[in-house]
Each structure stands twice: as structure tokens, then as C-alpha cells.
Design a protein around this motif. Structure first.
Motif, mmCIF file in Angstrom:
data_model
loop_
_atom_site.group_PDB
_atom_site.id
_atom_site.type_symbol
_atom_site.label_atom_id
_atom_site.label_comp_id
_atom_site.label_asym_id
_atom_site.label_seq_id
_atom_site.Cartn_x
_atom_site.Cartn_y
_atom_site.Cartn_z
ATOM 1 N N ALA A 138 -3.073 11.695 7.529
ATOM 2 C CA ALA A 138 -3.087 10.610 6.542
ATOM 3 C C ALA A 138 -2.310 9.403 7.057
ATOM 4 N N ALA A 139 -1.115 9.655 7.587
ATOM 5 C CA ALA A 139 -0.294 8.557 8.108
ATOM 6 C C ALA A 139 -0.949 7.893 9.313
ATOM 7 N N SER A 180 0.842 -1.197 0.000
ATOM 8 C CA SER A 180 0.000 0.000 0.000
ATOM 9 C C SER A 180 0.875 1.244 0.000
ATOM 10 N N PHE A 181 0.348 2.317 -0.570
ATOM 11 C CA PHE A 181 1.038 3.601 -0.471
ATOM 12 C C PHE A 181 0.037 4.726 -0.269
ATOM 13 N N LEU A 182 0.519 5.794 0.347
ATOM 14 C CA LEU A 182 -0.262 7.015 0.517
ATOM 15 C C LEU A 182 -0.070 7.897 -0.708
ATOM 16 N N MET A 235 5.153 6.810 0.084
ATOM 17 C CA MET A 235 4.219 7.926 -0.067
ATOM 18 C C MET A 235 4.505 8.658 -1.370
ATOM 19 N N THR A 236 3.497 8.804 -2.220
ATOM 20 C CA THR A 236 3.640 9.559 -3.455
ATOM 21 C C THR A 236 3.053 10.960 -3.267
ATOM 22 N N SER A 289 -5.321 9.812 -0.368
ATOM 23 C CA SER A 289 -5.769 8.490 -0.803
ATOM 24 C C SER A 289 -4.833 7.400 -0.293
ATOM 25 N N LYS A 290 -5.402 6.229 -0.096
ATOM 26 C CA LYS A 290 -4.626 5.015 0.157
ATOM 27 C C LYS A 290 -4.812 4.099 -1.047
#
Length: 477
Positions: free
Chosen positions: A173-174, A148-150, A183-184, A442-443
Motif C-alpha cells: 500500500a505504501a 492524502s491518507f492510507l 495512515m488510518t 484505500s487512498k
């Protein structure tokens, strides 16, 4: 007009109160998260092989001339402090900051790391014993697996208070997603890329997040001058002779997914916002990744072709050589699965768009996730474009220009008015909703069979925890 001004005053007071004593516990002092302010703006990036290599950037005063990086393998869930006498050590390089002649920019690269491994790290000057606070990072897995990424975009704060607000978005968010691998951020990190204070306001105030993950940045148009983008991120551009004055384009693999990060700050007669060299590189990059077995293809881009606000009718987007007419069809033909955009400060997402710039209507399946419906497009013929609004204060209204029309909006699944508009207009620019009331993030989760995207919203006026405003996905069978 009086009512709008009153609403704006209330919003401003509410945001100030939230930043000082809000439920997130956020303090308006950078020192609360940065034990040694002598080493600041620490950012970790992917640099080549995401399984074995990391790039590091940090800033100090001119007096700190050494660029030292130390890493210690983290032993599972052990809470023992790392012993840096046993660390892997790497030497970096430094230069005077392009933005601030009183600061030194440092960069270093860690190589030969173990895949799927957590490391403690610190950066600084070993000779003077000046070190950053200790961070924790993780390398990519050796084998394919779910991750997964943020995703956040456009923090773009123009005051210190707005920088603190944007930093708080990253923190929330985190805290909401908790477990993410990187994280992008799809551009416009600051309002003016050559004002170094603005980078301090964002990165230093959110160092607990930025310093404990790997950041995947895409260059925005607000950091398109004077090497402002590349100075803050240690990346491996697509070619060693690439001009990085305006930004950088590059790619990497993570598990079963290939990520292509574009730079829309270039320009040419053939392509608005791009050069032929970058377009040719993108084409070959994605084709090669697919030939090498990448299951999924994700593109990160700042000036996206499919958005629904101010920039949807900009000439560099809709012109004959614009991004929508030139780049989007190519992305569709290359079989890209998901494009994550920035620049337009509103939430929207499309149906899959094919190589002819036409929306397609694939079969859909519905599952339940987070107590809500999650709709997946099955084997779509086309690319889904998503823009996660903004992590910062500035928002735009929906574009109602006749140039777009029903045919354009029929390509979107979500294309509503900005949620901040219910709180009134910005007194300094009545063409926009009030600043600072709403932020989004977003996740994104990717596994062997599907991409799942969960979009969250923060409403500062309500003062509640982030809540879900959309969920969607893609399935390949």
C-alpha cells in the motif's frame, strides 16, 4: 471438496512463495527492517494538535527503564544523517506490558513542533545508548491544503506467516500510494489482542511503514480486553477519566477536515456497542468542529452500520438499539461526509444515507483519474459509508440473509460477492472464502472542494501489482 482442498493448498504455497521471494522484495525476517530488535513495535500517533504534537509508543525488555525521545528537523531533501546531539529531547514514562510481563511498554509525547515540518526521530534509552532505528514523520500543515491518507483495516493475523502477509499489504500500500500524510487503521489489528506475539508479527514486520508515518487507530473487537488497544497507541482520549480497558475514542483536525474516531467496544442498555457518554461526546465533538469551520467530517468506526457480509445482520447492528438504528441516523443528521468502517472483511460502499436511514440520489459528475472514471456525488444529503475489505488473510462471503433484502442492498453502489471466493472455500470454515488470497486498501485525498477515494486490491494468486477496483468521491459546491 477435493478440488477446494487442492485450491487451498495451491493458495498456501503461492502465498508462502510470494512472501519469501515476491516482487515486493518482502523478506520474512523482522530483522531485515529492525536494525535494533531491542527496541520494537514503534508507533507514532496524533495526540492533540496534529500541527505541533505527536505521541510515541515502543516496547523493550525490562532492562531498559528510561523512555527517551529525540527529534531532529529534517532539512528538505537532504540525505545527511541526523545529528542527534542537537536533538529536541523529551522524557516519557514506562510500565510493564499488560500482555507480557517480560516486556516494558514506553510512551512519550513531543510538543511544540513546527507545523508542516518533517522530523527524524528515534526512541529508546539514552543512559544505556539503546535506540530504535531512525524514522521520519511530518506534522500537519498550519493552513488548509490538500492531503492524502492510507486506509487499511482488519489485518487480524493468527499465525506468524499471516502476520507477515498482513505486513506485506501495508508495504505494498505504501509503495503504491507513495505520498501520503498519515495512515488510518479501523480495527482488529490482531486476532487476539492479549497475545503480544501477534502485535510483534504485524508491527515489527512492517516497521518501515509504521515507523515512518503517523498511525490513526480505531479499536476493534479483537483488542477489546486488558487495555490491549491503548497499550500500543499513545492517544489523547476524549476525556481524562474515560475507561480505556476496551479501547478509546478521540478526535483531531487535519487541514480542513475533522476526524472523529469511535470505540465500538463499549455497551449500554440505550446503545449497543456504545455508551451514552460516548454518543453525547460524538455529537458535541462533530457539532463543535463544524462551528469552528471544519469543511469536512470523517468518522472512523470498527463495527459499521452499513456493510454487506456476516456482521450486517448481527444483533448489535440491526437490533432496536443497534448501530444501524441508533448511531447511523445521528451520523446523518450531524452532516458527516464519510464513514470508514471495518469488521466485515468485504468491500462495499453506499449511496449517501440521510438522517432517516434512507439512501439519497444526488447529482453526479464524472472525471477521469488513473485512466478510469471517477464519479463524484455533488452536495449529497447524507453520509457515504465505505468498508475497504481487509488488509489481512480472513475474508467473508456476501450476506444473502432474507433479513436484508432488496431494500437494504438498494442503498449500496457496490455490494458484490467477495473477490476471494473464486479461489474456493476455507477448508477449516467452508462458510468463508479461502484465507489469504485477496487484500485491499484505500487512498483518500481531501482538498478544498472534494473527497476522492481510490480502492486497490492485491491478488496473491495472480502475483501482480495492486490494481484499482473502485473510485468514488464527494464534491461540495
Amino acid at each position: 471438496m477435493v478440488r477446494q482442498k487442492m485450491i487451498s493448498i495451491v493458495v498456501g504455497l503461492t502465498l508462502l512463495l510470494a512472501l519469501l521471494v515476491g516482487s515486493s522484495g518482502f523478506l520474512s525476517s523482522a530483522s531485515a527492517e529492525s536494525p535494533n530488535p531491542a527496541v520494537k513495535k514503534v508507533v507514532v500517533t496524533f495526540m492533540g494538535d496534529a500541527r505541533t504534537t505527536k505521541g510515541f509508543t515502543w516496547y523493550t525488555s525490562l532492562a531498559s527503564t528510561q523512555s527517551d525521545l529525540q527529534l531532529v528537523k529534517k532539512n528538505g531533501k537532504s540525505k545527511k544523517k541526523p545529528i542527534f546531539k542537537e536533538a529536541l529531547t523529551f522524557k516519557g514514562t514506562s510500565a510493564i506490558s499488560s500482555n507480557d510481563s517480560e516486556e516494558r511498554m514506553h510512551k512519550a509525547e513531543a510538543k511544540g513542533l513546527r507545523p508542516n515540518t518533517e522530523y527524524y526521530y528515534r526512541v529508546g534509552d539514552a543512559k544505556q545508548n539503546i535506540w530504535s532505528s531512525v524514522g521520519v514523520i511530518k506534522t500537519a500543515p498550519k493552513k488548509n491544503g490538500a492531503f492524502s491518507f492510507l486506509e487499511l483495516t482488519d489485518p487480524q493475523a493468527k499465525t506468524e506467516e499471516e502476520g507477515q502477509l498482513a505486513a506485506d499489504t501495508f508495504k505494498q500500500a505504501a509503495a503504491t500510494v507513495k505520498h501520503f500524510d498519515f495512515m488510518t487503521v479501523t480495527g482488529d489489528f490482531v486476532d487476539n489482542g492479549v497475545v503480544e506475539d501477534q502485535w510483534d508479527w504485524l508491527i515489527n514486520n512492517s516497521q518501515n511503514v509504521w515507523g515512518n508515518t503517523t498511525v490513526v487507530p480505531a479499536a476493534g473487537n479483537h483488542e477489546d480486553k486488558n487495555h490491549a488497544f491503548i497499550d500500543h497507541f499513545n492517544l489523547k482520549p476524549a476525556a481524562s477519566n474515560t475507561d480505556t480497558t476496551t479501547g478509546a475514542y478521540y478526535s483531531f483536525n487535519y487541514s480542513n477536515t475533522h476526524f472523529t474516531v469511535l470505540n465500538t467496544n463499549e455497551d449500554s442498555e440505550q446503545y449497543r456497542d456504545f455508551t451514552p457518554e460516548q454518543v453525547n461526546w460524538m455529537t458535541n465533538d462533530i457539532k463543535k468542529a463544524k462551528a469552528n469551520g471544519a469543511k469536512w467530517s470523517v468518522v472512523l468506526i470498527h463495527k459499521g452500520p452499513y456493510t454487506t457480509s456476516n456482521h450486517a445482520t448481527d444483533s448489535d447492528i440491526i437490533g432496536e438499539n443497534g448501530v444501524r438504528n441508533k448511531i447511523a441516523p445521528l451520523i446523518g443528521k450531524l452532516g458527516v461526509d464519510l464513514v470508514i468502517q471495518g469488521h466485515d472483511h468485504i468491500y462495499a460502499r453506499t449511496l449517501p444515507i440521510n438522517g432517516d436511514n434512507q439512501a439519497t440520489h444526488p447529482k453526479q459528475i464524472t472525471e477521469w483519474m488513473n485512466g478510469q472514471r471517477m464519479t463524484y456525488s455533488v452536495n449529497p444529503d447524507g453520509t457515504v459509508y465505505s468498508i475497504p475489505a481487509t488488509a489481512g488473510p480472513k475474508v467473508y462471503k456476501k450476506n444473502t440473509s432474507p433479513e436484508l433484502g432488496e431494500a437494504f442492498y438498494s442503498k449500496f453502489v457496490r455490494a458484490e460477492e467477495n473477490h476471494a471466493l473464486k479461489y474456493g472455500l476455507d477448508p477449516s470454515d467452508p462458510s468463508r472464502p479461502v484465507r489469504g488470497a485477496i487484500q485491499n486498501f484505500s487512498k483518500v485525498t481531501i482538498d478544498k472542494k472534494k473527497i476522492s477515494v481510490v480502492v486497490y486490491e492485491i491478488d496473491r494468486m495472480k502475483g501482480t501489482a495492486p490494481y484499482i477496483v473502485d473510485q468514488f468521491g464527494i464534491v461540495k459546491k
